[in-house]
Scaffold this motif. Structure first.
Motif, PDB file in Angstrom:
ATOM      1  N   ALA A   2     113.677 140.840  15.437  1.00  0.00           N
ATOM      2  CA  ALA A   2     112.442 140.423  16.087  1.00  0.00           C
ATOM      3  C   ALA A   2     111.517 141.620  16.290  1.00  0.00           C
ATOM      4  O   ALA A   2     111.957 142.742  16.484  1.00  0.00           O
ATOM      5  N   SER A  19     106.200 135.614  27.913  1.00  0.00           N
ATOM      6  CA  SER A  19     107.512 135.901  27.309  1.00  0.00           C
ATOM      7  C   SER A  19     108.040 134.678  26.571  1.00  0.00           C
ATOM      8  O   SER A  19     108.528 134.784  25.441  1.00  0.00           O
ATOM      9  N   THR A  23     108.399 134.775  22.592  1.00  0.00           N
ATOM     10  CA  THR A  23     109.791 134.713  22.142  1.00  0.00           C
ATOM     11  C   THR A  23     109.975 133.546  21.179  1.00  0.00           C
ATOM     12  O   THR A  23     110.638 133.684  20.145  1.00  0.00           O
ATOM     13  N   ARG A  24     109.387 132.413  21.507  1.00  0.00           N
ATOM     14  CA  ARG A  24     109.452 131.254  20.601  1.00  0.00           C
ATOM     15  C   ARG A  24     108.805 131.554  19.254  1.00  0.00           C
ATOM     16  O   ARG A  24     109.183 130.979  18.235  1.00  0.00           O
ATOM     17  N   TRP A  27     109.085 137.024  18.675  1.00  0.00           N
ATOM     18  CA  TRP A  27     108.921 138.368  19.214  1.00  0.00           C
ATOM     19  C   TRP A  27     109.967 138.660  20.281  1.00  0.00           C
ATOM     20  O   TRP A  27     110.423 137.760  20.974  1.00  0.00           O
ATOM     21  N   THR A  28     110.318 139.911  20.436  1.00  0.00           N
ATOM     22  CA  THR A  28     111.104 140.370  21.574  1.00  0.00           C
ATOM     23  C   THR A  28     110.116 140.955  22.569  1.00  0.00           C
ATOM     24  O   THR A  28     109.346 141.851  22.226  1.00  0.00           O
TER      25      THR A  28
END
Length: 122
Positions: A2, A19, A23-24, A27-28
């Motif tokens: 990620a 976040s 994240t979905r 990405w971190t």
């Protein structure tokens, strides 16, 4: 693997929302809530992008942006200002200080993801 985003935001509900959204999208997200130590966190974490609020404890997001641009380690990292301060003078100041992008809260999820992808080059 990620991709990494540093989210500098002190409002827990915004941290949670951003976040979750990023994240979905693959990405971190590493969150940090203090403007006074945000530069150190950016230097240590080597993010591909910084999402930065304007109003932070310790130092303002505008001060953090100035620091990021002045430091050779972080100068080239794209910075998206994401703030409730949507007045034209705030946008102008952010862009003058070197923000790569500027969005206001509230934001649409799809617009945030699209802007993060655009600024980070895909």
């Amino acid at each position: 693997m990620a991709r990494r985003v540093l989210l500098v935001e002190d409002e827990p509900s915004i941290v949670e929302a951003v976040s979750f959204i990023l994240t979905r999208a693959g990405w971190t997200v590493h969150a940090h809530a203090d403007g006074a130590t945000a530069l150190d966190r950016a230097r240590a974490g080597a993010p591909e992008l910084v999402v930065l609020d304007a109003m932070l404890p310790g130092r303002s997001g505008f001060d953090v942006l100035r620091d990021l641009r002045a430091d050779p380690v972080t100068a080239a990292i794209p910075v998206l200002m994401l703030t409730a301060r949507g007045q034209e003078r705030d946008r102008d100041l952010a862009l003058r200080l070197g923000a790569t992008g500027f969005m206001t809260k509230p934001f649409a999820n799809a617009e945030l993801v699209a802007e993060v992808r655009r600024l980070a080059g895909g």
